[in-house]
Structures are given as C-alpha cells and as structure tokens.
Design a protein around this motif. Structure first.
Motif, PDB file in Angstrom:
ATOM      1  N   SER A  69       0.827  -1.201   0.000  1.00 40.34           N
ATOM      2  CA  SER A  69       0.000   0.000   0.000  1.00 40.34           C
ATOM      3  C   SER A  69       0.868   1.260   0.000  1.00 40.34           C
ATOM      4  CB  SER A  69      -0.971   0.003   1.181  1.00 40.34           C
ATOM      5  OG  SER A  69      -0.304  -0.141   2.412  1.00 40.34           O
ATOM      6  N   TRP A  70       1.971   1.231   0.722  1.00 38.30           N
ATOM      7  CA  TRP A  70       2.844   2.406   0.776  1.00 38.30           C
ATOM      8  C   TRP A  70       3.484   2.689  -0.584  1.00 38.30           C
ATOM      9  CZ3 TRP A  70       3.002   6.590   3.297  1.00 38.30           C
ATOM     10  CH2 TRP A  70       4.118   7.414   3.266  1.00 38.30           C
ATOM     11  N   GLN A  71       3.749   1.648  -1.331  1.00 40.95           N
ATOM     12  CA  GLN A  71       4.319   1.823  -2.665  1.00 40.95           C
ATOM     13  C   GLN A  71       3.441   2.723  -3.524  1.00 40.95           C
ATOM     14  OE1 GLN A  71       5.084  -1.991  -4.378  1.00 40.95           O
ATOM     15  NE2 GLN A  71       7.128  -1.408  -5.056  1.00 40.95           N
ATOM     16  N   ARG A  72       2.145   2.604  -3.355  1.00 36.75           N
ATOM     17  CA  ARG A  72       1.201   3.402  -4.147  1.00 36.75           C
ATOM     18  C   ARG A  72       1.125   4.846  -3.673  1.00 36.75           C
ATOM     19  NH1 ARG A  72      -4.186  -0.012  -4.899  1.00 36.75           N
ATOM     20  NH2 ARG A  72      -4.753   1.936  -5.943  1.00 36.75           N
ATOM     21  N   VAL A  73       1.544   5.097  -2.440  1.00 32.10           N
ATOM     22  CA  VAL A  73       1.476   6.440  -1.866  1.00 32.10           C
ATOM     23  C   VAL A  73       2.808   7.167  -2.014  1.00 32.10           C
ATOM     24  CG1 VAL A  73       1.136   7.706   0.300  1.00 32.10           C
ATOM     25  CG2 VAL A  73      -0.263   5.707  -0.200  1.00 32.10           C
ATOM     26  N   SER A  74       3.897   6.444  -1.885  1.00 34.83           N
ATOM     27  CA  SER A  74       5.208   7.069  -1.760  1.00 34.83           C
ATOM     28  C   SER A  74       5.702   7.739  -3.034  1.00 34.83           C
ATOM     29  CB  SER A  74       6.236   6.047  -1.260  1.00 34.83           C
ATOM     30  OG  SER A  74       6.342   4.975  -2.169  1.00 34.83           O
ATOM     31  N   ASP A  75       5.046   7.493  -4.169  1.00 32.16           N
ATOM     32  CA  ASP A  75       5.489   8.156  -5.392  1.00 32.16           C
ATOM     33  C   ASP A  75       5.044   9.622  -5.446  1.00 32.16           C
ATOM     34  OD1 ASP A  75       2.824   7.548  -5.701  1.00 32.16           O
ATOM     35  OD2 ASP A  75       2.992   6.969  -7.808  1.00 32.16           O
ATOM     36  N   SER A  76       4.078  10.013  -4.638  1.00 30.70           N
ATOM     37  CA  SER A  76       3.606  11.405  -4.565  1.00 30.70           C
ATOM     38  C   SER A  76       3.451  11.809  -3.101  1.00 30.70           C
ATOM     39  CB  SER A  76       2.267  11.554  -5.273  1.00 30.70           C
ATOM     40  OG  SER A  76       2.322  11.097  -6.585  1.00 30.70           O
ATOM     41  N   PRO A  77       4.561  11.841  -2.354  1.00 31.33           N
ATOM     42  CA  PRO A  77       4.426  12.051  -0.908  1.00 31.33           C
ATOM     43  C   PRO A  77       3.794  13.382  -0.521  1.00 31.33           C
ATOM     44  CG  PRO A  77       6.731  12.132  -1.568  1.00 31.33           C
ATOM     45  CD  PRO A  77       5.956  11.675  -2.763  1.00 31.33           C
ATOM     46  N   VAL A  78       4.148  14.465  -1.193  1.00 29.35           N
ATOM     47  CA  VAL A  78       3.584  15.755  -0.801  1.00 29.35           C
ATOM     48  C   VAL A  78       2.091  15.801  -1.123  1.00 29.35           C
ATOM     49  CG1 VAL A  78       3.659  18.251  -1.171  1.00 29.35           C
ATOM     50  CG2 VAL A  78       5.786  16.968  -0.978  1.00 29.35           C
ATOM     51  N   GLN A  79       1.716  15.331  -2.272  1.00 30.64           N
ATOM     52  CA  GLN A  79       0.297  15.312  -2.654  1.00 30.64           C
ATOM     53  C   GLN A  79      -0.526  14.535  -1.631  1.00 30.64           C
ATOM     54  OE1 GLN A  79      -0.435  13.420  -6.445  1.00 30.64           O
ATOM     55  NE2 GLN A  79      -2.602  13.205  -6.027  1.00 30.64           N
ATOM     56  N   HIS A  80      -0.048  13.352  -1.261  1.00 31.19           N
ATOM     57  CA  HIS A  80      -0.787  12.537  -0.297  1.00 31.19           C
ATOM     58  C   HIS A  80      -0.675  13.102   1.117  1.00 31.19           C
ATOM     59  CE1 HIS A  80      -1.819   9.797  -3.416  1.00 31.19           C
ATOM     60  NE2 HIS A  80      -0.559   9.537  -3.673  1.00 31.19           N
ATOM     61  N   GLY A  81       0.471  13.690   1.436  1.00 32.49           N
ATOM     62  CA  GLY A  81       0.631  14.338   2.735  1.00 32.49           C
ATOM     63  C   GLY A  81      -0.331  15.503   2.912  1.00 32.49           C
ATOM     64  N   LEU A  82      -0.596  16.216   1.824  1.00 31.94           N
ATOM     65  CA  LEU A  82      -1.561  17.321   1.894  1.00 31.94           C
ATOM     66  C   LEU A  82      -2.978  16.811   2.157  1.00 31.94           C
ATOM     67  CD1 LEU A  82      -0.211  19.712  -0.868  1.00 31.94           C
ATOM     68  CD2 LEU A  82      -0.231  20.105   1.614  1.00 31.94           C
ATOM     69  N   VAL A  83      -3.302  15.638   1.632  1.00 30.18           N
ATOM     70  CA  VAL A  83      -4.601  15.024   1.936  1.00 30.18           C
ATOM     71  C   VAL A  83      -4.665  14.727   3.440  1.00 30.18           C
ATOM     72  CG1 VAL A  83      -6.081  12.998   1.560  1.00 30.18           C
ATOM     73  CG2 VAL A  83      -4.885  14.063  -0.380  1.00 30.18           C
ATOM     74  N   LEU A  84      -3.582  14.177   3.975  1.00 29.24           N
ATOM     75  CA  LEU A  84      -3.515  13.863   5.401  1.00 29.24           C
ATOM     76  C   LEU A  84      -3.719  15.124   6.233  1.00 29.24           C
ATOM     77  CD1 LEU A  84      -0.796  11.636   7.048  1.00 29.24           C
ATOM     78  CD2 LEU A  84      -1.567  13.720   8.104  1.00 29.24           C
ATOM     79  N   PHE A  85      -2.968  16.188   5.931  1.00 30.84           N
ATOM     80  CA  PHE A  85      -3.062  17.400   6.744  1.00 30.84           C
ATOM     81  C   PHE A  85      -4.362  18.161   6.516  1.00 30.84           C
ATOM     82  CE2 PHE A  85       1.377  16.609   7.580  1.00 30.84           C
ATOM     83  CZ  PHE A  85       1.476  16.978   8.918  1.00 30.84           C
ATOM     84  N   SER A  86      -4.922  18.119   5.318  1.00 31.89           N
ATOM     85  CA  SER A  86      -6.232  18.740   5.093  1.00 31.89           C
ATOM     86  C   SER A  86      -7.267  18.086   6.000  1.00 31.89           C
ATOM     87  CB  SER A  86      -6.666  18.588   3.634  1.00 31.89           C
ATOM     88  OG  SER A  86      -5.829  19.310   2.785  1.00 31.89           O
ATOM     89  N   ARG A  87      -7.203  16.767   6.052  1.00 31.41           N
ATOM     90  CA  ARG A  87      -8.128  16.028   6.922  1.00 31.41           C
ATOM     91  C   ARG A  87      -7.867  16.354   8.393  1.00 31.41           C
ATOM     92  NH1 ARG A  87     -13.104  13.978   7.318  1.00 31.41           N
ATOM     93  NH2 ARG A  87     -13.147  12.101   8.585  1.00 31.41           N
ATOM     94  N   LEU A  88      -6.604  16.473   8.765  1.00 31.25           N
ATOM     95  CA  LEU A  88      -6.245  16.799  10.146  1.00 31.25           C
ATOM     96  C   LEU A  88      -6.856  18.135  10.550  1.00 31.25           C
ATOM     97  CD1 LEU A  88      -4.544  16.021  12.662  1.00 31.25           C
ATOM     98  CD2 LEU A  88      -2.699  17.371  11.657  1.00 31.25           C
ATOM     99  N   PHE A  89      -6.743  19.145   9.689  1.00 31.37           N
ATOM    100  CA  PHE A  89      -7.303  20.456  10.001  1.00 31.37           C
ATOM    101  C   PHE A  89      -8.828  20.430   9.986  1.00 31.37           C
ATOM    102  CE2 PHE A  89      -3.137  22.310   8.269  1.00 31.37           C
ATOM    103  CZ  PHE A  89      -2.558  22.308   9.531  1.00 31.37           C
TER     104      PHE A  89
END
Length: 159
Positions: A17-37
């Motif tokens: 699963s991480w393989q599918r996320v790690s190619d766009s870390p900032v894009q996916h990280g922004l999803v994480l932080f948007s949800r956090l806020f």
C-alpha cells in the motif's frame, strides 16, 4: 517498539500500500493534513513559521515551509515502512521526535487525530485496495510509532 509485533502478512500489506502512496508524498501528505485540520482546526496555530500565523488551513497548506513539514512527516512514515522487520531501531529517533513535538506545544492526544487522518489519506489513495486488513496493519504500525514518540513526553525516557 516490540519486535515482531507486525505479522509478515501485515508487513506485506503495508509495503504494497505504501508503494502506491510514496510516489507522490507531498500530494498525499496534503490530503492527510487537510483532513487533520478538518478534524481539529485548533491544531492550525501550531504551524507558525517566522512568527507568521496562518489565517486558514488553505493558507497553511500552500506555504513552502509547511510543505517542507509535510515532506518530513512522509519521510518518517517511509522510515517506519522501511524498517518494518526492525522497528526498535527507530525508538531513539522517534522518542526525540516526540520531544520536539512536545516542545512546540503538540499534545500527545493529538496523535489519535493524526492517526485518523493517516488512515483517511490511505483510504482515499488506495480506494478499494484499502481493505480492513490493510487498515488494521497500518493502525498497528501507527500505534507502535506513537508509542515510541510518547516516550518523548515522559520525564525519564525508557531504555
């Protein structure tokens, strides 16, 4: 962290699963932080750079300094995934990371919201591949990471 806490099957699910996320870390990280806020808007003031407070989550999410933070968070997750067979080797690093978070005013309770946000991001990224088993494996890994970071809040770190 307890060695061998994740089964080989869980380790494989996390890696795949991480393989599918790690190619766009900032894009996916922004999803994480948007949800956090979204879940806890009171966390926004913790992200202050050069004494600059952000007026909104959107302003924060587009700031270059914040994007650097997103990259760092994703690198920590990557390190955990890279060391699934030997998570205890990250204990000291994660404990120190916990101390840094405590020093800037992060409450240990906020890590449960971060965990919810991580699982949300994975679900959005993986879609149907985000099975209950994948969710459980990630929850176990995240719990181990937080357990090590919590030691940074303790007056006398273990070890």
């Amino acid at each position: 962290m307890e060695s061998g806490m994740l089964s080989r099957t869980q380790q494989a699910l996390i890696r795949e699963s991480w393989q599918r996320v790690s190619d766009s870390p900032v894009q996916h990280g922004l999803v994480l932080f948007s949800r956090l806020f979204d879940l806890d808007p009171d966390l926004l003031p913790l992200f202050e750079y050069n004494c600059r407070q952000f007026a909104s989550p959107q302003e924060c999410l587009s700031a270059p300094e914040f994007l650097d933070h997103v990259r760092k968070v994703m690198l920590v997750i990557d390190a955990a995934v890279s060391h699934l067979e030997n998570l205890p080797c990250l204990d000291e690093y994660l404990c120190n990371l916990g101390k840094k978070h405590q020093a800037v005013g992060v409450k240990v309770e906020s890590f449960s919201t971060v965990g919810e946000s991580l699982l949300y991001m994975l679900e959005k990224c993986l879609g149907a591949a985000f099975s209950p088993d994948v969710r459980e494996a990630w929850a176990e890994l995240y719990g181990a990471v937080v357990k090590a970071m919590r030691r940074g809040w303790e007056a006398l770190p273990q070890g």
